[in-house]
Design a protein around this motif. Structure first.
Motif, PDB file in Angstrom:
ATOM      1  N   THR A  81      41.610   7.447  -3.577  1.00 15.95           N
ATOM      2  CA  THR A  81      40.751   6.338  -3.990  1.00 15.95           C
ATOM      3  C   THR A  81      39.484   6.237  -3.154  1.00 15.95           C
ATOM      4  OG1 THR A  81      41.994   4.788  -2.615  1.00 15.95           O
ATOM      5  CG2 THR A  81      42.656   4.969  -4.930  1.00 15.95           C
ATOM      6  N   VAL A  82      39.388   7.012  -2.072  1.00 19.05           N
ATOM      7  CA  VAL A  82      38.166   7.027  -1.264  1.00 19.05           C
ATOM      8  C   VAL A  82      37.221   8.062  -1.866  1.00 19.05           C
ATOM      9  CG1 VAL A  82      37.190   7.541   1.008  1.00 19.05           C
ATOM     10  CG2 VAL A  82      39.351   6.305   0.828  1.00 19.05           C
ATOM     11  N   THR A  83      35.963   7.653  -2.088  1.00 17.97           N
ATOM     12  CA  THR A  83      34.979   8.559  -2.666  1.00 17.97           C
ATOM     13  C   THR A  83      33.914   8.903  -1.627  1.00 17.97           C
ATOM     14  OG1 THR A  83      33.637   6.732  -3.506  1.00 17.97           O
ATOM     15  CG2 THR A  83      35.350   7.586  -4.964  1.00 17.97           C
ATOM     16  N   ASN A  84      33.010   9.776  -2.005  1.00 19.78           N
ATOM     17  CA  ASN A  84      31.913  10.219  -1.136  1.00 19.78           C
ATOM     18  C   ASN A  84      32.446  10.806   0.162  1.00 19.78           C
ATOM     19  OD1 ASN A  84      29.961   9.341  -3.010  1.00 19.78           O
ATOM     20  ND2 ASN A  84      30.177   7.258  -2.261  1.00 19.78           N
ATOM     21  N   ILE A  85      33.292  11.826   0.025  1.00 18.64           N
ATOM     22  CA  ILE A  85      34.014  12.361   1.174  1.00 18.64           C
ATOM     23  C   ILE A  85      33.429  13.660   1.716  1.00 18.64           C
ATOM     24  CG2 ILE A  85      36.177  11.251   0.565  1.00 18.64           C
ATOM     25  CD1 ILE A  85      37.060  13.956  -0.649  1.00 18.64           C
ATOM     26  N   ALA A  86      32.268  14.073   1.224  1.00 19.03           N
ATOM     27  CA  ALA A  86      31.665  15.314   1.728  1.00 19.03           C
ATOM     28  C   ALA A  86      31.433  15.192   3.234  1.00 19.03           C
ATOM     29  CB  ALA A  86      30.348  15.581   1.009  1.00 19.03           C
ATOM     30  N   PRO A  87      31.688  16.250   3.987  1.00 16.14           N
ATOM     31  CA  PRO A  87      31.581  16.164   5.453  1.00 16.14           C
ATOM     32  C   PRO A  87      30.166  15.926   5.964  1.00 16.14           C
ATOM     33  CG  PRO A  87      32.118  18.404   4.756  1.00 16.14           C
ATOM     34  CD  PRO A  87      32.175  17.548   3.534  1.00 16.14           C
ATOM     35  N   TRP A  88      29.143  16.109   5.154  1.00 17.89           N
ATOM     36  CA  TRP A  88      27.765  15.870   5.578  1.00 17.89           C
ATOM     37  C   TRP A  88      27.297  14.455   5.224  1.00 17.89           C
ATOM     38  CZ3 TRP A  88      29.383  19.852   2.460  1.00 17.89           C
ATOM     39  CH2 TRP A  88      29.240  19.668   1.093  1.00 17.89           C
ATOM     40  N   VAL A  89      28.221  13.615   4.746  1.00 13.11           N
ATOM     41  CA  VAL A  89      27.938  12.212   4.411  1.00 13.11           C
ATOM     42  C   VAL A  89      28.750  11.332   5.353  1.00 13.11           C
ATOM     43  CG1 VAL A  89      28.164  10.435   2.632  1.00 13.11           C
ATOM     44  CG2 VAL A  89      27.522  12.753   1.983  1.00 13.11           C
ATOM     45  N   THR A  90      28.138  10.293   5.895  1.00 14.24           N
ATOM     46  CA  THR A  90      28.893   9.305   6.657  1.00 14.24           C
ATOM     47  C   THR A  90      29.446   8.309   5.641  1.00 14.24           C
ATOM     48  OG1 THR A  90      27.531   9.565   8.618  1.00 14.24           O
ATOM     49  CG2 THR A  90      28.782   7.513   8.423  1.00 14.24           C
TER      50      THR A  90
END
Length: 181
Positions: A81-90
């Motif tokens: 359910t957590v989105t925006n999980i790319a490692p280059w995004v805080t």
């Protein structure tokens, strides 16, 4: 706040939704405009990075030394359910502070059909607007517009089992409250 900071806003969401092309265009515009930070509060479902417009746009921005912060989404509790999980995004999630905004709600009994329970356009009988709207299919704020058009003076928005106790700050057109499942 930095004394010389400036704010730029880029619209990516419309009545029909938030389109990948608008998200990518906003990232490109922000980088071209010379921003130092992008803060994005748009989420979705977890998909591979190469299909995720936010991950792609954020990667391009970070390649230009732009810090990207994005919301973790409004889903949960539950897996994936957590989105925006790319490692280059805080990725920033909600805090642990209990935000309780109590409101008294008095419900009668009786039920409408499935479409009416979702407050879909044209589904409410203006002679007997009552009950509550379930979260699903159409946008939360759009449900309030349907209720208001049918003569309703307030709305109760019921979270489903997958929404948990999620509370989203929507700009409703009439008084509205949200209840858990």
């Amino acid at each position: 706040m930095a004394p010389k900071a400036r704010l730029a806003a880029y619209k990516v969401c419309w009545n029909a939704g938030c389109f990948d092309s608008d998200i990518l265009a906003a990232f490109d515009s922000a980088v071209s405009d010379g921003v130092d930070v992008i803060s994005l509060t748009v989420g979705g479902v977890v998909v591979p990075y190469y299909l995720d417009a936010i991950a792609i746009g954020a990667y391009g921005a970070s390649d230009h030394y732009v810090f990207v912060s994005a919301s973790a989404g409004n889903g949960g509790p539950g897996g994936l359910t957590v989105t925006n999980i790319a490692p280059w995004v805080t990725t920033v999630g909600a805090g642990a502070i209990d935000h309780d905004f109590p409101a008294d709600v008095k419900l009668g009994n009786g039920g409408d059909g499935y479409s009416a329970s979702l407050c879909l356009e044209g589904s409410l009988d203006p002679k007997s607007v009552k009950g509550l709207c379930d979260r699903d299919i159409n946008f939360r704020a759009q449900k309030g517009e349907v209720v208001k058009k049918a003569g309703g003076i307030g709305m109760i928005l019921a979270n489903g089992v997958f929404d948990g106790e999620g509370l989203v700050a929507d700009s409703h057109v009439l008084p509205a409250t949200s209840v858990g499942d």
